[in-house]
Write a protein that holds these residues in place. Structure first.
Motif: not given
Length: 670
Positions: A273, A286, A290-291, A302, A304-307, A322-323, A325
């Protein structure tokens, strides 16, 4: 339908995780032991000693003070300093394999390996204070690769690992234990009371510290633990007790039981993350991969793999799957009622928050996975239960009784029907961009799986009931405060039905391939046809069916939906779910003969749905090509055309392979 083999063995992975947690607890006890032994040693000493006493931690690890030559190396060669030039609390944690005499009682400095040469590459220009332990028990990444003889991963090395390990150019490090052979600690201002473990990267940070004593037996203020309150900011939120080994599984289990210029405080950042630059994050979890960049995140989970790559706001957002944007200017944080900031937002998997959308709390989108909130949309407090939907601000004004607010239009199933390109691209992206290996066993689920298909079945049932029972469009369950038009309702019914049928029929094709593939090599066509007929009879007439989730219950209950790691989603159970759908969707009120004619009907429908889906994938991308070329000079020369796009090529290839399978199977067996 499973794309990742690890999804079929969650129990083993969970056992491995529990073992990791127990190992961490044991490690913390060792750290506490180290801390206590070091303090005891200091109490027994009177003045500085030239000896380097050995303190046995366990049969594999021992602790010793640095000796004279090592001190001189740190000061003169490495350019380091220590408060009051007092190095008496400086220790090395070493493996017994390093020094064969480490278990002996001989404390003679000449019998102990000199680590001065290691310091010259691992430590430079840093000031130390208080109790410091350099952990040298871990192997460097190069040594680990050599031992594993894994020469095939050189091209897959993480970018962070290209930076030389060690501790360099830090202003102040105090009372900390550091794995210096694999960590990267560069240019930090203040680090205190911190355990810096293997492969940690700390760069350009201001203040890193933890409060409380190193107390292994206490659940509060324990070294290595975090207590994070998410949800309502005003107090009375949802407390989480977490460690560095925690996963989203631990986070959601606790929710279930409890119904560069960045500022980060009280935050758990899981593997791979990222935060920053210019982010503000407080009381947040986080998830892996995730970013968050340039925005604010408070009291949130937040997944996983959420931007959130742009300036945006998330407050009290509970988003464990997550996942998703978060676009620029999205304000998902209107949690204050004018009385208290005590409201929160629960979010489903894959939600897209558009440019400048404004979200007023409380709101629940957990039953609307992979829906899109269009740019500029204002969402009032509501619950929406239509998956894969588009929610967009309408130009049609509400009636007078609605206080002249604007409607938001909802188009159920819009993403499936008009933007399926998004789903295929995302499915590929979630696989190729997943770097958090320790969390991989529970972050690789497919978008279309029993739980999301069931959401589509529930939504379709609701929309169909509104026709059968003449329910006014605005009274349809699951649309929240949005406006549903006749056209949008029809789009939703068709989108959900095509998705459900395609998913179940793909399962049928996989079952036929698995059932008949070995039989083909040993039988002629007549025998094969007889075998296929008996297999169909056994599978669809003899076997008992299992109950599918009731649409009524699953659409009205105010509760968290099931999460992938709590569902037995193995390939066998997935086929059982698909089989039940086939029995419900493709049988008549009369006695159905499950024969080759019925099978032919289903396979031909599968072939049609695959081609229809592939065409809609191409059409959704082709719309962008046409609009872009008509608007931007040189657009076509600098963008990949739909016909050359890898996502569209894959969808078309899959349709062609399905057609080939169907034709071959029908010619040989039916």
């Amino acid at each position: 339908m499973r794309s990742d083999k690890f999804l079929n063995k969650p129990n083993q992975e969970m056992n491995d995780f529990q073992a990791a947690v127990l190992a961490r607890e044991e490690q913390l006890r060792h750290l506490k032991c180290i801390f206590d032994l070091a303090l005891l040693e200091d109490e027994n000493e009177t003045g500085e000693s030239s000896s380097s006493p050995i303190i046995t931690v366990n049969e594999r690890i021992f602790l010793r003070k640095i000796h004279q030559k090592e001190r001189e190396t740190l000061k003169n060669d490495c350019g380091c300093s220590c408060t009051n030039n007092d190095w008496s609390n400086f220790y090395l944690l070493l493996s017994t394999s390093i020094d064969s005499n480490s278990n002996s009682n001989n404390n003679n400095e000449t019998n102990i390996e000199d680590c001065s040469s290691k310091f010259q590459s691992l430590v430079s220009k840093t000031h130390f204070d208080g109790f410091i332990v350099f952990d040298l028990t871990k192997k460097t990444e190069i040594e680990a690769d050599d031992n594993n003889n894994d020469t095939g991963n050189n091209n897959k090395i993480d970018d962070w690992l290209r930076i030389p390990p060690g501790i360099h150019s830090n202003i102040f490090i105090s009372d900390s234990i550091i794995d210096i052979r694999t960590c990267r600690v560069y240019r930090n201002s203040f680090i205190s009371r911190t355990y810096i473990g293997s492969k940690t990267v700390l760069m350009n940070c201001g203040h890193i510290s933890t409060n409380g004593d190193i107390n292994i037996n206490s659940n509060r203020n324990c070294f290595g633990r975090l207590e994070i309150s998410v949800g309502a900011e005003s107090g009375g939120g949802r407390p989480l007790v977490l460690t560095a080994e925690s996963t989203m599984i631990n986070v959601t289990q606790q929710l279930a039981t409890i119904t560069d210029n960045s500022k980060i405080n009280n935050v758990l950042m899981m593997e791979h993350s990222h935060c920053g630059p210019s982010s503000i994050m407080e009381s947040t979890v986080m998830g892996p991969d995730s970013h968050a960049s340039a925005g604010e995140v408070h009291a949130s989970i937040i997944g996983p793999q959420t931007n959130a790559h742009h300036q945006s706001l998330l407050i009290g957002v509970l988003w464990p799957l997550g996942r998703g944007n978060v676009a620029y200017g999205a304000n998902v944080g209107s949690n204050h009622t004018g009385r208290l900031p005590d409201q929160e937002c629960t979010v489903g998997e894959g939600i897209f928050w558009g440019l400048n959308c404004i979200v007023k709390f409380p709101i629940d989108l957990t039953l609307s996975p992979y829906s899109m909130i269009a740019a500029g949309t204002k969402l009032s407090p509501q619950r929406i239960g239509m998956p894969f939907s588009l929610i967009v601000e309408s130009s049609v004004h509400c009636p007078a009784q609605q206080q002249k607010q604007q409607w938001n239009d909802i188009i159920p199933g819009w993403v499936i029907q008009h933007s399926p390109y998004t789903l295929i691209r995302n499915d590929k992206k979630y696989i190729t961009r997943r770097k958090a290996s320790r969390h991989a066993f529970y972050t690789g689920w497919n978008i279309l799986r029993p739980s999301t298909i069931e959401r589509c079945r529930v939504a379709r049932s609701i929309l169909q009931s509104s026709i059968e029972h003449s329910i006014p469009l605005q009274d349809v369950s699951g649309i929240g405060e949005c406006r549903l038009t006749l056209r949008a309702r029809d789009v939703g019914i068709k989108a959900y039905e095509d998705c459900i049928h395609l998913y179940a029929l793909q399962g049928l094709m996989s079952w036929l391939d698995k059932t008949c593939s070995k039989k083909h090599t040993r039988t002629n066509n007549d025998e094969m046809s007889s075998f296929v007929f008996r297999a169909i009879q056994d599978e669809f007439m003899t076997k008992q069916t299992t109950t599918i989730i009731s649409p009524v219950l699953s659409s009205t209950a105010v509760e968290w939906p099931s999460v992938p790691w709590d569902v037995n989603d193995s390939s066998n159970n997935e086929w059982e779910y698909q089989r039940n759908i086939l029995l419900e969707e493709f049988s008549s009120k009369e006695v159905m003969k499950y024969d080759v004619a019925w099978l032919r009907l289903l396979l031909e429908k599968l072939q049609h749905l695959e081609y229809n889906f592939a065409e809609r994938v191409a059409k959704s991308k082709r719309r962008d090509d046409v609009r872009g070329a008509a608007t931007i000079p040189g657009y076509a020369d600098n963008h990949v055309a739909a016909e050359l796009d890898s996502v569209i090529i894959d969808a078309k290839k899959k349709a062609e392979e399905t057609e080939q399978f169907v034709q071959n199977f029908l010619n040989k067996n039916c």
